[in-house]
Enzyme design. Sequence first.
Site, PDB file in Angstrom:
ATOM      1  N   GLY A  65       0.822  -1.213   0.000  1.00 34.51           N
ATOM      2  CA  GLY A  65       0.000   0.000   0.000  1.00 34.51           C
ATOM      3  C   GLY A  65       0.842   1.244   0.000  1.00 34.51           C
ATOM      4  N   GLY A  66       1.960   1.199  -0.731  1.00 35.44           N
ATOM      5  CA  GLY A  66       2.978   2.238  -0.632  1.00 35.44           C
ATOM      6  C   GLY A  66       2.611   3.582  -1.222  1.00 35.44           C
ATOM      7  N   LEU A  67       1.547   3.649  -2.020  1.00 37.12           N
ATOM      8  CA  LEU A  67       1.174   4.921  -2.638  1.00 37.12           C
ATOM      9  C   LEU A  67       0.070   5.646  -1.873  1.00 37.12           C
ATOM     10  CD1 LEU A  67       1.270   4.041  -6.445  1.00 37.12           C
ATOM     11  CD2 LEU A  67       3.059   5.016  -5.002  1.00 37.12           C
ATOM     12  N   GLY A  68      -0.253   5.177  -0.676  1.00 33.99           N
ATOM     13  CA  GLY A  68      -1.204   5.881   0.170  1.00 33.99           C
ATOM     14  C   GLY A  68      -0.560   7.072   0.841  1.00 33.99           C
ATOM     15  N   LEU A  70       1.053   7.373   3.627  1.00 34.35           N
ATOM     16  CA  LEU A  70       2.240   7.203   4.450  1.00 34.35           C
ATOM     17  C   LEU A  70       3.419   6.527   3.759  1.00 34.35           C
ATOM     18  CD1 LEU A  70       0.449   6.046   7.728  1.00 34.35           C
ATOM     19  CD2 LEU A  70       1.253   8.341   7.151  1.00 34.35           C
ATOM     20  N   ILE A  92      -1.021  -1.424  -6.046  1.00 31.33           N
ATOM     21  CA  ILE A  92      -1.713  -1.894  -7.254  1.00 31.33           C
ATOM     22  C   ILE A  92      -1.893  -0.767  -8.256  1.00 31.33           C
ATOM     23  CG2 ILE A  92      -2.918  -3.753  -6.060  1.00 31.33           C
ATOM     24  CD1 ILE A  92      -5.399  -1.950  -5.984  1.00 31.33           C
ATOM     25  N   ASP A 109      -0.420  -6.916  -5.378  1.00 31.41           N
ATOM     26  CA  ASP A 109      -1.716  -6.917  -4.712  1.00 31.41           C
ATOM     27  C   ASP A 109      -1.604  -7.775  -3.457  1.00 31.41           C
ATOM     28  OD1 ASP A 109      -4.358  -7.214  -3.920  1.00 31.41           O
ATOM     29  OD2 ASP A 109      -5.121  -7.504  -5.948  1.00 31.41           O
ATOM     30  N   TYR A 198     -13.559  -1.065   9.475  1.00 32.48           N
ATOM     31  CA  TYR A 198     -12.148  -0.676   9.579  1.00 32.48           C
ATOM     32  C   TYR A 198     -11.627  -0.937  10.989  1.00 32.48           C
ATOM     33  CZ  TYR A 198      -8.052   2.438   9.562  1.00 32.48           C
ATOM     34  OH  TYR A 198      -6.789   2.973   9.671  1.00 32.48           O
ATOM     35  N   LYS A 202      -8.959  -3.861  12.333  1.00 36.13           N
ATOM     36  CA  LYS A 202      -7.726  -3.492  13.014  1.00 36.13           C
ATOM     37  C   LYS A 202      -7.585  -4.194  14.366  1.00 36.13           C
ATOM     38  CE  LYS A 202      -5.662  -0.926  10.028  1.00 36.13           C
ATOM     39  NZ  LYS A 202      -4.386  -1.406   9.436  1.00 36.13           N
TER      40      LYS A 202
END
Length: 390
Positions: A65-68, A70, A92, A109, A198, A202
């Site tokens: 999820g590196g393009l979110g 953080l 993705i 993914d 969510y 978690k």
Amino acid sequence: MQPGVQVCMPAAAMLGVLCRGCLSRTQHQTSRSFNSWPRRMSRWNSQESLSTDTHQESPRVLITGGLGQLGVGLAEMLRSQYGPESVILSDIKKPPSHVYASGPFVNADVLDYKRLRELIVNNRITWLVHYSALLSAVGEANVALARKINITGLHNVLDLALENCLRLFVPSTIGAFGPSSPRDPAPDLCVQRPRTIYGVSKVHGELMGEYLHHKYGLDFRCLRYPGVISVNTPLGGGTTDYAVQIFHDALSTGHHECYLRPDTRLPMMHISDCHRATIEFMQTPECQLSLRTYNIAAMSFTPQELAQEIRKHLPNLKVTYNPDSVRQTIGMTYANVLHEHFCLYLNCTTHLDIESKFTDIALYNNTRKTKVLHRKIKTLQKKKKIIPKS
């Protein structure tokens, strides 16, 4: 585990892979044996490796999820410490050109177990940072997808971390608390009954990570992030996103419509503090951690207080309040203030100067987009043509 007792084990453990992080914990568990499985154990189990822990050296990091919001900033900070080739971003989506130029990026993914496994093995990954998730408001709009990404994707990551003896970081959230949780402050250990998919996912992640740590020795680490304030990163659909959007609106139009009530107090943190705390947490020797999940925060404020602070720099900012029923309901279940056991225990203090943080954001000019916004707002101020949105 005593010899002769039947053990139900995941595929990783069936192959004889069992993670051990600290000498103290290894000695505590010497009575455990798996005489029906091969004796091939993790490199962490040997006395030699205990004296020279590979995680004390330069890690090989994979960020999902590196393009979110953080991932890119964390990768930049890690690369500055360990080298540009030491951190692999994955997502993705197609990254912008500057992300491609900054270091390794791969399309992956979290639901594709085989692909993730190839990336971990082929790149000799030792740290895994799992940022892939649907946040609170977006998750409520698509519960099935949130369950798939936040829970099925998590289980893929947990299994791979256990199989390959990785140091695994999975962030949690203030959304992991619920209406029955203590709110001011919320301690590390308390009742958690969240009412969003969510938050439920978690809490599930916190408990699964702790279970695998105690059962098989997985080096699982988790921080409950508050709302994270940033400037040049995309919003993810969380309840605290207003605290980012208000700065962009202040610079572009002079008007912000807030989806929360003006008195809704929530914990927040500047993104630079979030990255720093995460890295320090990952660098901490495992035997110094008394828990697997900790709170982490820097400040708490309301939309009204934030607007007042911004007006010290942009006096013409207009804020109207139009509470959204979904996000307001979610926000009312969150903690007002987080108790920070992790920061106190490890002397990892976050910056508490609210004004300086807001000043940093309001005057941020490292990107072309924000420079343009600054020029535009200055021009409008001179002409006295700041017109609020209708």
